[in-house]
Write an enzyme that holds these catalytic residues in place. Structure first.
Site, PDB file in Angstrom:
ATOM      1  N   LYS A 134     -12.724  -1.748   7.718  1.00 23.37           N
ATOM      2  CA  LYS A 134     -11.235  -2.143   7.402  1.00 23.37           C
ATOM      3  C   LYS A 134     -11.873  -2.457   9.707  1.00 23.37           C
ATOM      4  CE  LYS A 134      -8.697  -2.177   4.448  1.00 23.37           C
ATOM      5  NZ  LYS A 134      -8.609  -3.061   3.850  1.00 23.37           N
ATOM      6  N   TRP A 146       0.539  -1.130   0.067  1.00 23.98           N
ATOM      7  CA  TRP A 146       0.409   0.033  -0.418  1.00 23.98           C
ATOM      8  C   TRP A 146       0.419   1.460  -0.451  1.00 23.98           C
ATOM      9  CZ3 TRP A 146      -4.897  -0.837  -1.714  1.00 23.98           C
ATOM     10  CH2 TRP A 146      -4.955  -1.628  -1.588  1.00 23.98           C
ATOM     11  N   ASP A 158      -0.415   6.484   6.518  1.00 29.36           N
ATOM     12  CA  ASP A 158      -2.043   5.982   5.533  1.00 29.36           C
ATOM     13  C   ASP A 158      -2.511   5.170   6.865  1.00 29.36           C
ATOM     14  OD1 ASP A 158      -4.296   3.788   5.155  1.00 29.36           O
ATOM     15  OD2 ASP A 158      -2.761   3.188   3.126  1.00 29.36           O
TER      16      ASP A 158
HETATM   17  N1  PMP Z   1      -4.073   0.908   2.592  1.00 24.97           N
HETATM   18  C1  PMP Z   1      -4.502  -0.205   3.159  1.00 24.97           C
HETATM   19  C2  PMP Z   1      -3.189   0.069   3.937  1.00 24.97           C
HETATM   20  C3  PMP Z   1      -5.536  -0.302   2.564  1.00 24.97           C
HETATM   21  O1  PMP Z   1      -5.673  -1.695   3.291  1.00 24.97           O
HETATM   22  C4  PMP Z   1      -6.209  -0.124   2.093  1.00 24.97           C
HETATM   23  C5  PMP Z   1      -6.741  -1.284   0.799  1.00 24.97           C
HETATM   24  N2  PMP Z   1      -6.974  -2.425   1.518  1.00 24.97           N
HETATM   25  C6  PMP Z   1      -5.939   0.470   0.811  1.00 24.97           C
HETATM   26  C7  PMP Z   1      -4.783   1.854   0.922  1.00 24.97           C
HETATM   27  C8  PMP Z   1      -6.819   1.702  -0.498  1.00 24.97           C
HETATM   28  O2  PMP Z   1      -8.432   2.125   0.010  1.00 24.97           O
HETATM   29  P1  PMP Z   1      -9.620   1.600  -0.907  1.00 24.97           P
HETATM   30  O3  PMP Z   1      -9.285   0.687  -1.282  1.00 24.97           O
HETATM   31  O4  PMP Z   1     -10.367   2.185   0.682  1.00 24.97           O
HETATM   32  O5  PMP Z   1      -9.574   2.766  -1.749  1.00 24.97           O
END
Ligand code: PMP
Length: 420
Positions: A255, A159, A231
């Site tokens: 989450k 991520w 994030d």
């Molecule tokens: N950052 C992290 C740490 C994630 O786990 C995720 C999604 N699993 C995201 C960003 C992306 O999030 P979204 O699907 O809400 O765009």
């Protein structure tokens, strides 16, 4: 816990035992015969669960990484209020975002979140759309006055890597550390980071959902004018965090704090209002800070559920208590892995193992499919690891009860004994 037995619409909607407290829905609303018939049809057409349940409630232990498990009390509360929210005669889903009811919902959600994380008035709290992925662009667009601005990224998993790549379109990000060569199993020592002296911000992903690597402390940007950006999608509200150490925190809700569709942004107010001219109006924090997240139609239902979750976390005693529970759950799972004599393996360095996402593999990878299928039959679902890393992953967010983790570790021990 008493099982609902009345012939009210709730008895048709609830497949579940619920608290003996009469939901406000029942107190405030008397259904017509026609509406009862409509609800009855909905209940009858609900498909049966595809796996056996973990309890008499018909619910399973859901180890999914997100969208993920939510507190049962929150789902039941939402269910009770779904048809007729607080006597308004309509569901939250049908209600104007400018109504007094929704105004209360969003303000209460913000105020409870501020209490949970002790967020000072120096910060705006925004409820946005587009997922955390949109924030990968919004962060540089808002914090970097020009595309030539230097920023730093520490990449401890997929991520963080995605955030870094997106930032390349809007500023000049330096990848000052990457854990890729070691398959994202580590967090660097902060002293070893070669930060850029002119970086506008330092970006981290506080918890890597796929790799299960979590910052236990946070680095301080070397440039005294720089801010820390995180994030926190997958460990948001899982433990106390000193928000004052950050310029910007963002987190997709799906989450730990709600359903998909809303992203929480906590941004220091003095950083708002300097977005690059090309910034779309919907990505400019000023747009949403000036209008209390009501510039356009927000994800009302998702915000409502987040509000219920925040209230529930406060009721549990706040994030200090929540963290204790999370540490206990993660502890028994990691202990089981480590005590298995190499039968189960978690590749992440012990000091930075995530309390939320626990990846593990089997010494005999050919047994992984069987492990996942048998666990699912026992009512423990979504244990398959992310497609990029394979193996298994147990996501044990706030709402996963201790009983779910205890059941998983008992299953793991039994599986090992049966398949040595
Ligand atoms: N950052 C992290 C740490 C994630 O786990 C995720 C999604 N699993 C995201 C960003 C992306 O999030 P979204 O699907 O809400 O765009």
């Amino acid at each position: 816990m008493a099982t609902t037995t009345t012939s009210s619409p709730n008895s048709l909607l609830f497949h579940h035992s619920t608290s003996s407290r009469k939901p406000s829905f029942l107190r405030l609303y008397t259904p017509s015969r026609a509406s009862l018939r409509r609800i009855s049809c909905t209940a009858v057409s609900t498909p049966p669960p595809s796996v056996s349940s973990s309890a008499s409630t018909g619910r399973v232990f859901n180890f999914a990484a997100g969208p993920a498990i939510l507190p049962e009390s929150v789902i039941l509360e939402a269910q009770a209020e779904l048809f007729n929210y607080q006597g308004s005669g309509m569901s939250i889903m049908e209600m104007s975002h400018r109504s007094k009811e929704f105004d209360y919902v969003i303000k209460k959600a913000e105020s409870d979140l501020r209490s949970l994380l002790s967020i000072s008035d120096d910060y705006s709290v925004l409820f946005l759309q587009g997922g955390a992925t949109t924030q990968f662009a919004a962060a540089p667009l808002n914090l970097c006055a020009s595309p030539d601005t230097t920023v730093d990224y520490v990449v401890t998993g997929s991520w963080g890597d995605k955030a870094f790549k997106e930032a390349q379109k809007y500023c000049k990000p330096n990848l000052i550390w990457s854990g890729k060569a070691e398959k994202y199993t580590k967090i660097p020592s902060f002293d070893s980071l070669q930060q850029s002296p002119d970086a506008r911000y330092l970006h981290i992903c506080a918890n890597e959902t796929i790799h299960g690597v979590e910052f236990k402390d946070y680095p301080t940007p070397a440039n005294k004018d720089a801010v820390l950006v995180a994030d926190m999608s997958s460990n948001f509200c899982s433990k106390p965090v000193d928000v004052s150490r950050f310029g910007l925190i963002y987190a997709g809700a799906q989450k730990n704090v709600g359903p998909s569709g809303v992203t929480v942004v906590i941004v220091r107010k003095d950083l708002i209002g300097n977005a690059q001219p090309i910034t779309p109006v919907m990505l400019d924090y000023k747009t949403h800070a000036d209008t209390l997240s009501l510039y356009n139609t927000p994800p009302c239902f998702a915000i409502y559920i987040c509000g219920l979750v925040f209230a529930d976390l406060l009721k549990q005693g706040g994030l200090v208590e929540v963290e204790k529970n999370n540490a206990k759950k993660a502890g028994i799972l990691y202990d089981t892995i480590d005590a298995s004599g190499g039968y189960y393996v978690c590749p992440v360095e012990k000091s930075v193992r995530s309390l939320m996402n626990v990846p593990f593999t089997l010494r005999q990878p050919e047994l992984e499919k069987t492990f996942i299928a048998e666990a699912s039959k026992e009512g423990m679902v979504q244990l398959k690891g992310h497609r990029s890393v394979g193996g298994m992953r147990a996501s044990i967010y706030n709402a996963m009860p201790l009983a779910g983790v205890e059941k998983l570790v008992a299953f793991m021990k039994d599986f090992q004994a049966r398949n040595p």
